[in-house]
Design an enzyme around this catalytic site. Structure first.
Site, PDB file in Angstrom:
ATOM      1  N   CYS A 167      28.373  40.912  43.556  1.00 46.58           N
ATOM      2  CA  CYS A 167      28.995  41.966  42.751  1.00 46.58           C
ATOM      3  C   CYS A 167      29.517  41.479  41.408  1.00 46.58           C
ATOM      4  O   CYS A 167      30.184  42.237  40.697  1.00 46.58           O
ATOM      5  CB  CYS A 167      30.087  42.679  43.542  1.00 46.58           C
ATOM      6  SG  CYS A 167      31.216  41.624  44.420  1.00 46.58           S
ATOM      7  N   HIS A 306      39.041  43.783  39.841  1.00 43.25           N
ATOM      8  CA  HIS A 306      37.907  43.833  40.764  1.00 43.25           C
ATOM      9  C   HIS A 306      38.249  44.756  41.928  1.00 43.25           C
ATOM     10  O   HIS A 306      37.400  45.528  42.370  1.00 43.25           O
ATOM     11  CB  HIS A 306      37.583  42.424  41.255  1.00 43.25           C
ATOM     12  CG  HIS A 306      36.380  42.350  42.118  1.00 43.25           C
ATOM     13  ND1 HIS A 306      35.125  42.730  41.671  1.00 43.25           N
ATOM     14  CD2 HIS A 306      36.211  41.967  43.418  1.00 43.25           C
ATOM     15  CE1 HIS A 306      34.243  42.579  42.646  1.00 43.25           C
ATOM     16  NE2 HIS A 306      34.875  42.120  43.722  1.00 43.25           N
ATOM     17  N   GLU A 317      43.699  38.568  44.137  1.00 45.51           N
ATOM     18  CA  GLU A 317      43.487  38.874  42.720  1.00 45.51           C
ATOM     19  C   GLU A 317      44.816  39.035  41.981  1.00 45.51           C
ATOM     20  O   GLU A 317      44.973  38.556  40.844  1.00 45.51           O
ATOM     21  CB  GLU A 317      42.633  40.138  42.557  1.00 45.51           C
ATOM     22  CG  GLU A 317      42.357  40.470  41.095  1.00 45.51           C
ATOM     23  CD  GLU A 317      41.358  41.595  40.895  1.00 45.51           C
ATOM     24  OE1 GLU A 317      40.928  41.803  39.741  1.00 45.51           O
ATOM     25  OE2 GLU A 317      40.999  42.274  41.898  1.00 45.51           O
ATOM     26  N   LYS A 338      37.287  51.265  41.092  1.00 42.87           N
ATOM     27  CA  LYS A 338      36.446  51.420  42.282  1.00 42.87           C
ATOM     28  C   LYS A 338      37.028  52.469  43.226  1.00 42.87           C
ATOM     29  O   LYS A 338      36.306  53.013  44.071  1.00 42.87           O
ATOM     30  CB  LYS A 338      36.321  50.093  43.031  1.00 42.87           C
ATOM     31  CG  LYS A 338      35.372  49.074  42.410  1.00 42.87           C
ATOM     32  CD  LYS A 338      35.223  47.868  43.316  1.00 42.87           C
ATOM     33  CE  LYS A 338      34.292  46.815  42.728  1.00 42.87           C
ATOM     34  NZ  LYS A 338      34.951  46.052  41.631  1.00 42.87           N
ATOM     35  N   HIS A 343      32.029  50.980  44.972  1.00 46.21           N
ATOM     36  CA  HIS A 343      31.558  49.628  44.697  1.00 46.21           C
ATOM     37  C   HIS A 343      30.047  49.672  44.508  1.00 46.21           C
ATOM     38  O   HIS A 343      29.299  49.874  45.457  1.00 46.21           O
ATOM     39  CB  HIS A 343      31.936  48.698  45.852  1.00 46.21           C
ATOM     40  CG  HIS A 343      31.844  47.245  45.506  1.00 46.21           C
ATOM     41  ND1 HIS A 343      30.918  46.735  44.634  1.00 46.21           N
ATOM     42  CD2 HIS A 343      32.582  46.169  45.922  1.00 46.21           C
ATOM     43  CE1 HIS A 343      31.068  45.422  44.524  1.00 46.21           C
ATOM     44  NE2 HIS A 343      32.087  45.059  45.293  1.00 46.21           N
ATOM     45  N   PHE A 404      31.200  37.385  46.256  1.00 46.30           N
ATOM     46  CA  PHE A 404      30.887  36.453  47.338  1.00 46.30           C
ATOM     47  C   PHE A 404      30.154  35.248  46.740  1.00 46.30           C
ATOM     48  O   PHE A 404      29.414  35.367  45.764  1.00 46.30           O
ATOM     49  CB  PHE A 404      29.999  37.118  48.382  1.00 46.30           C
ATOM     50  CG  PHE A 404      30.752  37.919  49.410  1.00 46.30           C
ATOM     51  CD1 PHE A 404      32.122  38.060  49.356  1.00 46.30           C
ATOM     52  CD2 PHE A 404      30.069  38.529  50.456  1.00 46.30           C
ATOM     53  CE1 PHE A 404      32.810  38.792  50.317  1.00 46.30           C
ATOM     54  CE2 PHE A 404      30.739  39.261  51.417  1.00 46.30           C
ATOM     55  CZ  PHE A 404      32.114  39.394  51.350  1.00 46.30           C
TER      56      PHE A 404
END
Length: 419
Positions: A167, A306, A317, A338, A343, A404
């Site tokens: 992502c 994010h 975060e 989001k 997402h 990831f």
């Protein structure tokens, strides 16, 4: 060589709300969710989950029948967004006689590429007993299909490549496009990302990791709740988003409208764990973006986080922001869009970069939807935007993408000026 300034001159997207760019930002400002309940007819059992679909998008109407027939949905979404961004930049589809596009290029981001083509092929062979697939299956499924079609359709003779980093894919693509202009290797770059995530295998994989919001039926609109104490996981979506980046002097010479200036790009790897994010790695990317942009922490007046609504990721975060911004963090406006557009996997960074550019241009900040009265104490420490804020000062802003694999990318934008 003196680094060149980089202007953002074109913005385009396929909106999950079905409208145009102003409509998209207006709905974000209102905290309106595009998440709905998805029920499929998949065999052996249907999918039932919250999802974000671009339901009003018609690929044949946007691209024409012959061109659309050569592509998978992720490419439909990407090329349509690219055409809109190109038009927004005031550029013609084909170069004029006096114009060369040999150093103009396209760098695109996608995490899943044409996975729908391959899943359809598996179903045709294993469930329907077919022996042969369409001869277009490979070119429809390849990850670089979007940048290839964009380069062909717009006559771009420079670099044409795609990035796949989960992502963070399209954030990295935008950053690498920015670097090419900044270094003087290109005058104009079309960049962004697209993904079409409505596949049986993808949904089941995320459900198996227990990182996706469970099925909540008619309550799907509030399924994605970043930073909330009762957050339950991410919500998948599809989309295509494109930006035109341009050498500042080139843009001024042709009288282009400049939405914002891109000033920084920071990348890092957590190098600690495949799926557990690390605040230290994220902080390195944030600091790198600030340093390249010549920005002090107090210059930043918005962060598009994010913020995926996963139990572990959200507080990490916030901790990364606190590491970088110190005492300023408590006054730093932060939101996770989001919560409204879902997402988009490889297109997430581009969608959030576009929202960040619009925030800088419009001097307005969209909220994290569904957060009011729900803030997790573990996510405290920044100025969470609970409702859209109009007529605020936004000199500079960041867009965070943390993927990831520990792949981190942070984009820095500031108000356009002629200085």
């Amino acid at each position: 060589m003196t680094a060149r300034r980089v202007a953002v001159t074109g913005l385009g997207l396929v909106s999950p709300y079905g409208g145009n760019l102003p409509d998209f930002f207006s709905r974000l400002m209102d905290g309106e969710s595009a998440v709905h309940h998805l029920q499929t007819d998949d065999v052996p059992r249907p999918l039932s989950m919250p999802f974000v679909t671009c339901r009003d998008f018609d690929a044949r109407a946007a691209l024409g029948g012959p061109l659309a027939a050569m592509m998978e949905r992720f490419a439909h979404l990407g090329l349509a967004a690219a055409f809109d961004a190109w038009a927004d930049a005031g550029l013609e589809r084909q170069p004029c006689e006096s114009e060369t596009r040999e150093d103009w290029g396209c760098v695109w981001g996608t995490a899943l590429g044409g996975i729908q083509a391959f899943e359809r092929g598996y179903k045709d062979i294993w469930l329907k007993g077919r022996e042969r697939l369409s001869p277009l299956s490979v070119v429809m499924g390849m990850n670089n299909a979007v940048n290839a079609h964009i380069s062909i359709q717009l006559g771009l003779g420079g670099v044409s490549s795609s990035h796949a980093a989960a992502c963070a894919s399209s954030a990295i693509a935008i950053g690498e496009a920015y670097r090419r202009i900044r270094a003087g290797h290109a005058s104009v770059m079309l960049t962004g990302g697209s993904d079409a995530t409505q596949t049986y295998g993808v949904a089941q994989a995320w459900l198996a990791m227990r990182l996706m919001s469970p099925d909540v039926g008619d309550a799907a609109a509030q399924a994605c709740r970043p930073f909330a104490a009762d957050r339950a996981g991410l919500v998948l979506g599809e989309g295509g988003v494109a930006l035109v980046l341009e050498d500042w002097e080139h843009a001024r010479a042709r009288g282009a409208t400049i939405h914002a200036e891109m000033v920084g790009y920071g990348v890092s790897c957590d190098h600690t764990h495949l799926v557990r994010p690390d605040a230290g790695g994220q902080a390195r990317a944030i600091r790198a973006a600030l340093a390249e942009g010549g920005l002090a922490p107090e210059d930043v007046e918005y962060v598009n986080a994010h913020g995926t609504a996963t139990p572990e990721g959200d507080p990490i975060e916030i901790h990364a922001l606190q590491q970088v911004f110190g005492s300023h963090a408590a006054h730093l406006p932060v939101s996770a869009t989001k919560s409204m557009h879902g997402h988009l996997m490889g297109a997430a960074g581009a969608m959030e970069a576009l929202a960040t550019v619009l925030s800088v241009r419009e001097q307005a900040l969209p909220p994290t939807a569904h957060l009011e009265g729900r803030l997790d104490p573990a996510c405290e420490g920044v100025d969470h935007i609970l409702r859209g804020r109009h007529d605020v000062r936004v000199r500079a802003a960041l867009s965070n993408s943390f993927a990831f694999g520990g792949s981190n990318a942070v984009l820095a934008f500031r108000q356009a000026s002629i200085q």
